[in-house]
Design a protein around this motif. Sequence first.
Motif, PDB file in Angstrom:
ATOM      1  N   ARG A 133       0.827  -1.205   0.000  1.00  0.00           N
ATOM      2  CA  ARG A 133       0.000   0.000   0.000  1.00  0.00           C
ATOM      3  C   ARG A 133       0.865   1.260   0.000  1.00  0.00           C
ATOM      4  N   SER A 134       0.304   2.333  -0.494  1.00  0.00           N
ATOM      5  CA  SER A 134       1.020   3.604  -0.480  1.00  0.00           C
ATOM      6  C   SER A 134       0.032   4.762  -0.379  1.00  0.00           C
ATOM      7  N   GLU A 135       0.276   5.641   0.608  1.00  0.00           N
ATOM      8  CA  GLU A 135      -0.572   6.822   0.761  1.00  0.00           C
ATOM      9  C   GLU A 135      -0.342   7.827  -0.368  1.00  0.00           C
ATOM     10  N   LEU A 136       0.761   7.677  -1.090  1.00  0.00           N
ATOM     11  CA  LEU A 136       1.085   8.604  -2.172  1.00  0.00           C
ATOM     12  C   LEU A 136       0.419   8.230  -3.496  1.00  0.00           C
ATOM     13  N   ALA A 137      -0.228   7.053  -3.516  1.00  0.00           N
ATOM     14  CA  ALA A 137      -0.806   6.573  -4.776  1.00  0.00           C
ATOM     15  C   ALA A 137      -2.226   7.109  -4.979  1.00  0.00           C
TER      16      ALA A 137
END
Length: 536
Positions: free
Chosen positions: A448-452
């Motif tokens: 997961r990535s909060e930047l995506a």
Amino acid sequence: MAGPARTLKSGTRHARKPAAKTMAAAGMPDLIPSDNSYLQRILNARVYEIAKETSLTPAKNLSKRLGNKVYLKREDEQPVFSFKLRGAYNKMAHLSAEQLAQGVICASAGNHAQGVALSAKKLGCRAVIVMPVTTPKVKIDAVQGHGGEVVLFGDSFSDAYGHALELEQAQGLTFVHPFDDPDVIAGQGTIAMELLRQHPGPIDAIFVAIGGGGLISGVAAYIKAVRPEIKVIGVQTKDSDAMVRSVRAGKRVQLSDVGLFSDGTAVKLVGEETFRITRALVDDFVLVDTDAVCAAIKDVFEDTRSILEPAGALGVAAVKQYTASHGCKGQTFIAITCGANMNFDRLRFVAERAEVGEHREALFAVTIPEERGSFKRFCELLGPRSVTEFNYRISDSAQAHILVGVATQKREEAAKLARAFAKGGFDALDLTDNELAKQHVRHMVGGRSELARNERLYRFIFPERPGALMRFLSTMHPDWNISLFHYRNQGADYGRILVGIQVPRGDNAALRDFLASLNYPFEDESNNPVYQLFLR
């Protein structure tokens, strides 16, 4: 043991030994009492009542690449797909009627087990087979198919061996040793008798895999008695090198643990008789690693369309390593391909590691700035080289860490690529020999990535040809960002690629135009529950 101990190093040369008739004068021990020589035992072995004379096959492609003549002694052609049938039957054929009526027992990682089981079937006796729990299912099924009674015990041959000795005493069975028995050794020695008859011309060296030492003892005993000028070179894996350590120490050395990839040679303690013969007669040793064995399996497949088990490919891996380290050209080498009982599920691992073992792939961790265009600039730096793998997931607003595999032709290219990356402004770490990266991390890049934000996930099918990736990147809108990228060359005509693209909400029409212009088959996976659970 008579005679001085010799210190051997992997891949080193040694002076040729004197002819067999002068060995005692040279300080070498007699092989066996003179009234019962191994040569006589081999000449009179009863292997052909069940075993076949196997082919001596030229490895044309490998020979051309190495600049030497390489032949394969195809023991994988035996009815049980292994040389072990020879020694097992020769031993059992010499048992008394009373012993056969009582039954036999053995301990084996699989190939000797199949030899004993098939021999027992032909001789009409009971066979109990103790096998390590790590034995591939294909070997267990084969033993049971021949009528053997399988008992699974322990993690290695040595564990199974101890349990078999207990059952031998408890049930009054006759133990058929997989290697440390004169009749078994003599049975294996018939391989050398065959190959000298099949190739009467000059032979520089014969490469023989070593587990407990029965095969190389039989081969060396015959070769040194008949053609002592031919080198006999033993091969072990670096994580199962009990014989090499024993010869270096001048006494048998027991390993605390052994590698299990080459399960057919996973022996913690070699035999007393096989150690004695090997120490006296074997010229040299070569140690090979897992990647080299995987590459050798591929080499044999390309020349014969046959698939060897890891132990069966040790000799081929050693030929390649030996010729490279010694600069051999124009010589004649024979590798005994001693088994083909391969668990089908292992082929995935073999295919993955073969390219690294052949130095056809270099693996890097590269740090690039997290800014638009850097990915494209990195790909331009790769130039016409084929990318074998690409793993990336956005995780940092300043830097991106990517794992990339690049096709190479030789080991030196990895260092050259690393320098090119550095010159282009990208820090690179060479992971080609990093086991953690090769076995695990290359399959775990992502998450997961909060930047995506505004990410759309697509699964593409790219044609496997140079320029396909650059066409994709050049066609993509310059304001869009790639937030995830995964690609692995699987050897097919088309590559399967997973791409995450960050597209502003107002650019849906432009996105549709972009996808249409590529003319690459694709699937929108943005709503796939697996993506939502693990990558979103």
